[in-house]
Design a protein around this motif. Structure first.
Motif, PDB file in Angstrom:
ATOM      1  N   VAL A 154       0.838  -1.196   0.000  1.00 20.92           N
ATOM      2  CA  VAL A 154       0.000   0.000   0.000  1.00 20.92           C
ATOM      3  C   VAL A 154       0.875   1.249   0.000  1.00 20.92           C
ATOM      4  O   VAL A 154       0.630   2.205  -0.743  1.00 20.92           O
ATOM      5  N   GLY A 157       2.336   2.004  -3.377  1.00 23.09           N
ATOM      6  CA  GLY A 157       1.386   2.158  -4.469  1.00 23.09           C
ATOM      7  C   GLY A 157       1.162   0.923  -5.306  1.00 23.09           C
ATOM      8  O   GLY A 157       0.459   0.971  -6.320  1.00 23.09           O
ATOM      9  N   PHE A 159      -0.405  -1.674  -4.146  1.00 23.95           N
ATOM     10  CA  PHE A 159      -1.817  -1.852  -3.830  1.00 23.95           C
ATOM     11  C   PHE A 159      -2.438  -0.461  -3.690  1.00 23.95           C
ATOM     12  O   PHE A 159      -1.753   0.496  -3.297  1.00 23.95           O
ATOM     13  N   ARG A 160      -3.711  -0.368  -3.986  1.00 22.41           N
ATOM     14  CA  ARG A 160      -4.387   0.921  -3.829  1.00 22.41           C
ATOM     15  C   ARG A 160      -4.470   1.293  -2.351  1.00 22.41           C
ATOM     16  O   ARG A 160      -4.265   0.451  -1.468  1.00 22.41           O
ATOM     17  N   ASP A 161      -4.773   2.541  -2.073  1.00 24.45           N
ATOM     18  CA  ASP A 161      -4.793   3.064  -0.708  1.00 24.45           C
ATOM     19  C   ASP A 161      -6.013   2.529   0.035  1.00 24.45           C
ATOM     20  O   ASP A 161      -7.133   3.017  -0.140  1.00 24.45           O
ATOM     21  N   VAL A 162      -5.789   1.497   0.839  1.00 28.04           N
ATOM     22  CA  VAL A 162      -6.875   0.857   1.591  1.00 28.04           C
ATOM     23  C   VAL A 162      -6.402   0.601   3.015  1.00 28.04           C
ATOM     24  O   VAL A 162      -5.219   0.734   3.325  1.00 28.04           O
ATOM     25  N   TRP A 207      -6.335  -5.817  -5.991  1.00 25.39           N
ATOM     26  CA  TRP A 207      -5.827  -4.786  -5.086  1.00 25.39           C
ATOM     27  C   TRP A 207      -4.858  -3.830  -5.769  1.00 25.39           C
ATOM     28  O   TRP A 207      -4.274  -2.968  -5.118  1.00 25.39           O
ATOM     29  N   GLY A 209      -2.747  -1.005  -7.349  1.00 22.73           N
ATOM     30  CA  GLY A 209      -2.754   0.443  -7.202  1.00 22.73           C
ATOM     31  C   GLY A 209      -2.166   1.112  -8.418  1.00 22.73           C
ATOM     32  O   GLY A 209      -1.843   0.471  -9.423  1.00 22.73           O
ATOM     33  N   ARG A 210      -1.991   2.422  -8.329  1.00 26.86           N
ATOM     34  CA  ARG A 210      -1.523   3.206  -9.470  1.00 26.86           C
ATOM     35  C   ARG A 210      -0.138   2.779  -9.941  1.00 26.86           C
ATOM     36  O   ARG A 210       0.119   2.686 -11.150  1.00 26.86           O
ATOM     37  N   ARG A 212       1.337  -0.129  -9.853  1.00 31.35           N
ATOM     38  CA  ARG A 212       1.320  -1.383 -10.599  1.00 31.35           C
ATOM     39  C   ARG A 212       0.659  -1.200 -11.961  1.00 31.35           C
ATOM     40  O   ARG A 212       1.064  -1.789 -12.953  1.00 31.35           O
ATOM     41  N   GLU A 213      -0.374  -0.347 -12.005  1.00 29.65           N
ATOM     42  CA  GLU A 213      -1.036  -0.081 -13.283  1.00 29.65           C
ATOM     43  C   GLU A 213      -0.071   0.596 -14.261  1.00 29.65           C
ATOM     44  O   GLU A 213      -0.025   0.272 -15.437  1.00 29.65           O
TER      45      GLU A 213
END
Length: 224
Positions: A154, A157, A159-162, A207, A209-210, A212-213
């Motif tokens: 997280v 980034g 994983f998205r912010d969770v 999961w 996030g930016r 990884r995208e």
């Protein structure tokens, strides 16, 4: 001075022979027997006999079968935690997530009986019931490496912010589900590992996030 009674001397002698070495021997043998077997198959009498003692020793040192199972579960929990932590290479966060999840699966396959003790309903010693309200009393050591790697994912980034705890719990639920299916249904299937890898890929996608995208696509949006 009143002399000690013979019975008191016998009790002292009996307790003296229940040393740490005997306790560890019983614990090690119980762990070995439960590695591939459910807890209900553990007989205290043959276990005690294998260590040259009686069931009295088990009740004296562990408080009975529940206490012994709680001690085995604690040792197995420590072993799983060490295995998961040892799987982390810290070359990349995503790599650590994959390595930890794969290590979790392999440990479960190698320790099917212990796996149920570690991740199932906690087994508590009757002597420990009074301490159930103590903060952290029910905490599992193996969760710590999972929380750490999810926190890092997280933070970077990947994983998205969770909420880290919620994400780690959801990821564990997915892992436990696919591993449990392999243990009970797919154990002999040649596709079992692929089923796991498919689920692992789905976990990472769900999961993502930016960071990884951006790693998966170019600036024009084309897939790399």
């Amino acid at each position: 001075m009143t002399p000690s009674s013979p019975r008191a001397g016998t009790r002292a002698s009996t307790h003296a022979q229940y040393d740490d070495s005997l306790r560890q021997g019983i614990l090690d043998e119980a762990t070995r027997r439960l590695r591939d077997a459910p807890p209900e198959t553990l007989g205290l009498r043959p276990l005690a006999a294998s260590q040259g003692t009686s069931t009295t020793a088990i009740y004296t040192m562990f408080g009975g079968k529940a206490g012994l199972l709680a001690a085995v579960a604690h040792e197995a929990d420590r072993d799983l935690a060490a295995t998961l932590r040892g799987a982390l290479r810290h070359d990349s966060v995503e790599g650590d997530v994959r390595s930890l999840c794969r290590a979790y699966r392999l440990w479960a396959l190698d320790n099917e009986g212990l796996y149920g003790l570690v991740v199932g309903e906690p087994v508590r010693s009757p002597r420990a019931e009074a301490g159930r309200g103590t903060p952290g009393a029910d905490a599992s050591l193996w969760r710590e490496p999972l929380l750490e790697v999810v926190d890092a994912a997280v933070d970077e980034g990947v994983f998205r912010d969770v909420d880290v705890h919620e994400a780690a719990t959801a990821i564990w639920a997915s892992l436990h589900g696919v591993v449990s299916l392999e243990l009970s249904v797919w154990r002999s299937s040649p596709s079992a590992e692929q089923y796991f890898e498919t689920q692992l890929a789905a976990i990472l996608r769900s999961w993502a996030g930016r960071a990884r995208e951006l790693g998966a696509t170019g600036t024009d949006g084309a897939t790399r």
